[in-house]
Design a protein around this motif. Structure first.
Motif, mmCIF file in Angstrom:
data_model
loop_
_atom_site.group_PDB
_atom_site.id
_atom_site.type_symbol
_atom_site.label_atom_id
_atom_site.label_comp_id
_atom_site.label_asym_id
_atom_site.label_seq_id
_atom_site.Cartn_x
_atom_site.Cartn_y
_atom_site.Cartn_z
ATOM 1 N N SER A 269 43.710 24.789 50.580
ATOM 2 C CA SER A 269 44.223 23.490 50.148
ATOM 3 C C SER A 269 43.100 22.578 49.673
ATOM 4 C CB SER A 269 44.977 22.816 51.301
ATOM 5 O OG SER A 269 44.071 22.473 52.338
ATOM 6 N N TYR B 209 41.146 24.280 58.879
ATOM 7 C CA TYR B 209 42.435 23.786 58.374
ATOM 8 C C TYR B 209 43.478 24.897 58.371
ATOM 9 C CZ TYR B 209 40.882 19.160 56.900
ATOM 10 O OH TYR B 209 40.446 17.859 56.892
ATOM 11 N N PRO B 210 44.737 24.553 58.591
ATOM 12 C CA PRO B 210 45.811 25.559 58.564
ATOM 13 C C PRO B 210 45.879 26.297 57.232
ATOM 14 C CG PRO B 210 46.616 23.500 59.510
ATOM 15 C CD PRO B 210 45.250 23.214 58.973
ATOM 16 N N ASP B 211 45.649 25.541 56.137
ATOM 17 C CA ASP B 211 45.635 26.154 54.809
ATOM 18 C C ASP B 211 44.236 25.995 54.219
ATOM 19 O OD1 ASP B 211 46.053 27.154 52.327
ATOM 20 O OD2 ASP B 211 47.411 25.559 51.638
ATOM 21 N N PRO B 212 43.377 27.000 54.397
ATOM 22 C CA PRO B 212 41.989 26.889 53.935
ATOM 23 C C PRO B 212 41.856 26.725 52.426
ATOM 24 C CG PRO B 212 42.240 28.706 55.480
ATOM 25 C CD PRO B 212 43.612 28.261 55.096
ATOM 26 N N ALA C 3 42.726 19.489 50.530
ATOM 27 C CA ALA C 3 42.237 18.732 51.683
ATOM 28 C C ALA C 3 41.157 19.504 52.444
ATOM 29 C CB ALA C 3 43.403 18.414 52.619
ATOM 30 N N ALA C 4 41.363 20.814 52.603
ATOM 31 C CA ALA C 4 40.383 21.640 53.307
ATOM 32 C C ALA C 4 39.064 21.687 52.540
ATOM 33 C CB ALA C 4 40.929 23.051 53.505
ATOM 34 N N GLU D 102 34.120 24.266 58.267
ATOM 35 C CA GLU D 102 34.995 23.096 58.145
ATOM 36 C C GLU D 102 36.293 23.447 57.420
ATOM 37 O OE1 GLU D 102 35.993 19.131 58.855
ATOM 38 O OE2 GLU D 102 34.244 20.267 59.563
ATOM 39 N N ILE D 103 36.184 24.260 56.373
ATOM 40 C CA ILE D 103 37.372 24.660 55.612
ATOM 41 C C ILE D 103 38.289 25.538 56.449
ATOM 42 C CG2 ILE D 103 38.147 26.095 53.665
ATOM 43 C CD1 ILE D 103 35.755 25.040 52.081
ATOM 44 N N SER D 104 37.699 26.480 57.198
ATOM 45 C CA SER D 104 38.498 27.428 57.993
ATOM 46 C C SER D 104 39.233 26.748 59.145
ATOM 47 C CB SER D 104 37.608 28.546 58.528
ATOM 48 O OG SER D 104 36.630 28.024 59.409
ATOM 49 N N ALA E 198 37.267 18.359 52.812
ATOM 50 C CA ALA E 198 36.632 18.200 54.121
ATOM 51 C C ALA E 198 35.333 19.009 54.193
ATOM 52 C CB ALA E 198 37.597 18.644 55.224
#
Length: 469
Positions: free
Chosen positions: A431, A426-429, A433-434, A422-424, A437
């Motif tokens: 962050s 995101y564009p910025d792992p 937000a990542a 789930e983290i990977s 999530a």
């Protein structure tokens, strides 16, 4: 004292129970005092983080190996000699750690401690079941659960204070005398409850269980460290599962197996093991993801993390005793369903929290979660062992503890992988937000597991006492 009086225990049995519970406390306390000592060890001995973590990893691996072997040892040797041996190994390991001139000596000390802890867990559960009459075993196991819930709560704090006041050497030196005292008292109080059998250890079974568990648990630890799957972890876990399958088949075909897996033919025992494995698969990862939420996502200190865990441990200890009493009076169904409900609510709470949730809400959620653990764990474990004949209890305890630890390792590996995926995405792992999530996705999986636990408990657990299949 009312528990001891109501169960009509002799004075010798009361002292024996206290000694056993003290042994459990020492063993579990030891598992949580290492982390605060790691920075001092790294600085003094010149080792890096990856090397220092082996003090924790090697302990987990060796302890897992010893749990199934303990069933054979309880068949072959007296309870007194085994308990004293375990305490002696623990004291020797602690003294080696206190001395600690090199990192190799520290590893040897942790191996000795792990052998001791691996023997103690199934041994103490079995002896308590043998000491207490059928109608008092829930409260006896509640007392045991209280101790193993309380010890981890004070371990890191105790270790941190000793490190700050003296040095990491004194952390280990201070617990060695406790093991010596327990061994001394055990010499005069512990007596046998089961007939010894002149069984012979099947060497191939020992080899298979050792390499199978090492391969499986090490593969899971690789996932936890790397934050996701890798070819190495997949191959290691697959090899471990294949070896353990071979081990299981061999046990079912031996006249005198090292570990009596035929206890799983008992319907109640199998049902309890299934529930405990699902429960453990979801619970163990909390020690990984909650600190990530509190410290990485929210930016709070490690002290706040500790304060979040502390009241939860207190509630877990109290409800363990309460659930044991409920079990003795009414059976396992009520406390288990109450516990499963509390766990479902708390995990659903973890699903909906976000970066702006007040910190007091995390306190409340973890208290409800810990209460659920206390309500569920003690009755299910007691119900599992109660369903077996007294001659099978030590094998049942070893099977239960082995599968519990295996399920926890596998569950943690799977859930950490879910979080990593789930983290990977995101564009910025890195962050917030990542990470948020990933935390929520993992919480959803844990909530689903708890729903399955509730459904399984609802349909599988009944209050009628059954000792057969």
């Amino acid at each position: 004292m009312s528990l001891f009086n109501d169960a009509q225990l002799t004075n010798k049995q009361i002292v024996m129970t206290v000694v056993l519970v003290a042994g459990a406390f020492i063993s579990v306390l030891n598992q949580t005092i290492v982390s605060p000592a790691l920075p001092g060890i790294m600085s003094e001995l010149g080792v890096d983080v990856s090397m220092a973590q082996w003090l924790i990893t090697i302990f987990t691996l060796v302890m897992a190996i010893m749990i199934p072997v303990t069933a054979f040892l309880l068949d072959r040797f007296s309870l007194r000699s085994l308990f004293i041996s375990a305490m002696a190994l623990f004291a020797a390991g602690s003294l080696l750690l206190a001395w600690g001139p090199t990192f190799s000596v520290l590893i040897l000390g942790r191996v000795l401690q792990a052998i001791s802890s691996g023997m103690l867990s199934p041994m103490i559960m079995s002896i308590l079941m043998w000491i207490f009459p059928l109608g008092f075993r829930g409260r006896a196991m509640g007392l045991y659960s209280l101790v193993i819930a309380f010890a981890p709560a004070i371990g890191p704090t105790y270790s941190g204070v000793i490190v700050d006041l003296f040095s990491w050497h004194f952390v280990f030196l201070s617990i060695a005398p406790l093991a010596v005292i327990a061994a001394f008292v055990a010499f005069f109080t512990i007596e046998d409850f089961v007939e010894r059998r002149n069984v012979v250890l099947d060497k191939l079974s020992l080899i298979l269980s050792t390499f199978g568990l090492i391969s499986l648990l090490y593969g899971c630890s690789i996932i936890g460290s790397a934050g996701g799957l890798s070819p190495e972890s997949i191959a290691t876990i697959a090899a471990g599962l294949l070896i353990l399958t071979w081990f299981g088949i061999r046990q079912l075909n031996l006249k005198e197996p090292m570990l009596e897996l035929r206890v799983l033919k008992n319907r109640n025992f199998l049902s309890a093991v299934f529930i405990i494995m699902l429960f453990q698969a979801a619970i163990l990862v909390l020690s990984v993801i909650l600190p990530i939420y509190i410290q990485t996502i929210r930016g709070y200190s490690a002290t706040i993390t500790g304060l979040v865990f502390l009241p939860g441990a207190a509630f877990m200890a109290i409800t363990s005793m309460f659930s044991g009493r409920l079990f003795d009076r009414h059976g396992p169904r009520r406390p288990v369903l109450l516990g499963a409900t509390a766990l479902m609510i708390s995990f659903l709470g973890l699903v909906i929290i976000d970066t702006g949730s007040p910190i007091w809400l995390i306190f409340v959620i973890y208290i409800v979660l810990s209460t659920g653990i206390g309500l569920l764990n003690t009755p299910v474990s007691t119900w599992a062992l109660n369903s077996l004949d007294d001659k099978e209890i030590h094998h049942g305890s070893a099977v239960l503890n082995t599968l519990r630890q295996t399920a926890g390792a596998i569950g943690t590996a799977i859930l950490v992988t879910v979080m990593s995926i789930e983290i990977s995405a995101y564009p910025d792992p890195d962050s917030i937000a990542a990470n948020m999530a990933g935390f929520n996705a993992t919480s959803v999986c844990m909530a689903v597991l708890m729903i399955v636990v509730f459904v399984a408990a609802f349909f599988l657990i009944r209050d009628k006492e059954k000792t057969g299949v």
